[in-house]
Design a protein around this motif. Sequence first.
Motif, short mmCIF file in Angstrom:
data_model
loop_
_atom_site.label_atom_id
_atom_site.label_comp_id
_atom_site.label_asym_id
_atom_site.label_seq_id
_atom_site.Cartn_x
_atom_site.Cartn_y
_atom_site.Cartn_z
N ALA A 59 -86.72 -10.69 3.79
CA ALA A 59 -87.73 -9.68 4.09
C ALA A 59 -87.19 -8.66 5.09
CB ALA A 59 -88.99 -10.34 4.64
N LEU A 60 -86.41 -9.13 6.04
CA LEU A 60 -85.82 -8.23 7.03
C LEU A 60 -84.86 -7.26 6.35
CD1 LEU A 60 -85.91 -7.87 10.12
CD2 LEU A 60 -83.97 -9.43 10.27
N ALA A 61 -84.02 -7.77 5.47
CA ALA A 61 -83.08 -6.91 4.75
C ALA A 61 -83.82 -5.89 3.90
CB ALA A 61 -82.16 -7.76 3.87
N ALA A 62 -84.91 -6.32 3.25
CA ALA A 62 -85.67 -5.40 2.39
C ALA A 62 -86.36 -4.33 3.22
CB ALA A 62 -86.70 -6.19 1.58
N SER A 63 -86.95 -4.71 4.35
CA SER A 63 -87.70 -3.74 5.15
C SER A 63 -86.78 -2.71 5.79
CB SER A 63 -88.52 -4.45 6.22
OG SER A 63 -87.69 -5.04 7.20
N LEU A 64 -85.54 -3.11 6.07
CA LEU A 64 -84.60 -2.19 6.72
C LEU A 64 -83.60 -1.59 5.73
CD1 LEU A 64 -83.89 -4.19 10.00
CD2 LEU A 64 -85.27 -2.12 9.74
N ALA A 65 -83.74 -1.94 4.45
CA ALA A 65 -82.86 -1.42 3.41
C ALA A 65 -81.38 -1.66 3.73
CB ALA A 65 -83.11 0.07 3.19
N ARG A 66 -81.10 -2.89 4.16
CA ARG A 66 -79.73 -3.29 4.48
C ARG A 66 -79.33 -4.47 3.60
NH1 ARG A 66 -77.28 0.53 6.66
NH2 ARG A 66 -75.83 -0.80 7.83
N PRO A 67 -78.04 -4.64 3.30
CA PRO A 67 -77.61 -5.78 2.49
C PRO A 67 -77.96 -7.10 3.15
CG PRO A 67 -75.86 -4.14 2.67
CD PRO A 67 -76.93 -3.74 3.64
#
Length: 297
Positions: A59-67
């Motif tokens: 979820a963190l990766a998705a919310s920040l648009a990071r791999p």
Amino acid sequence: MARLIAELQVSMITAGARALDGDLDRAIVFMVVARISDMPSPGHALAERRASQAISINALAASLARPFETMRRHIHALCDRGLCTRGPAGVTVPEAVQARPEIAALFRSSHDALVRLAEDLAAFGFALPETRAHRPYDWRSGLAAAHDILLTGVEFSAHRYQSWTDMVMANAILCANCRPIMEDRATSIAYAEFSPVPPEALRRPVSTGAIARALGLPPSTAHRRVAAMVESGFLVRRKRGVMLADSAITDAQRLADARTALLHTRQILIRLAAGGFRFANPAACYLDGRPELVPFG
């Protein structure tokens, strides 16, 4: 308003990087997890604070648009330092971490940077939400609002840059370029809109070395990233440094994203007023006093 918000974001990220050994990316990740873990949302008083929540790395990766792998590496590093913990539900910042001197100082400075933003918006004549005098103000709701404004900027602009370092550098260069404008109220109001672009004579170029020192970056990193942004046409070189190119300031999609981010920021401020923030007298909400702007000397 966009210039003042850029000052808030640069202040918060540089303070975060100082607390986390100079790592800009890790500072942003830590502040996102801290925001989710234990901060009352703007608009809620202390008695209404919710229980701590966790966020998964996915979820963190998705919310920040990071791999995912990039986010996993940052979370593991934060956990190794004892700044975050991982459990079945995800990642949190434990309450005890917030009492660490360096983290407490980071949170207090971020809160006061938010108060400075409100104070400056009032000074420039922006219509601010009405103060809810009957509500007690919990400074942690102001801290949450500061994080929300920071993350709004990440959400609506990070995708345009190769890295968060480029994004932070671009914001810092914008702040440095516009300091002469912001120091004069009449000039600021004359160029309050995105168009027309203030003439170069009113803007102040900033050296790559000054940006590196302000952000705590290695000079080699700053020079390499500035060179890439100059080559792409985002920055232009002038006698005493670099500045944002006019084409970058007036890019239609960038302007649309900026306007959307400003609308989100207004909603954050409205919720903050519902939580008791003293918009009628922002200075009354400082914890440690008005923080200085990030220097570019």
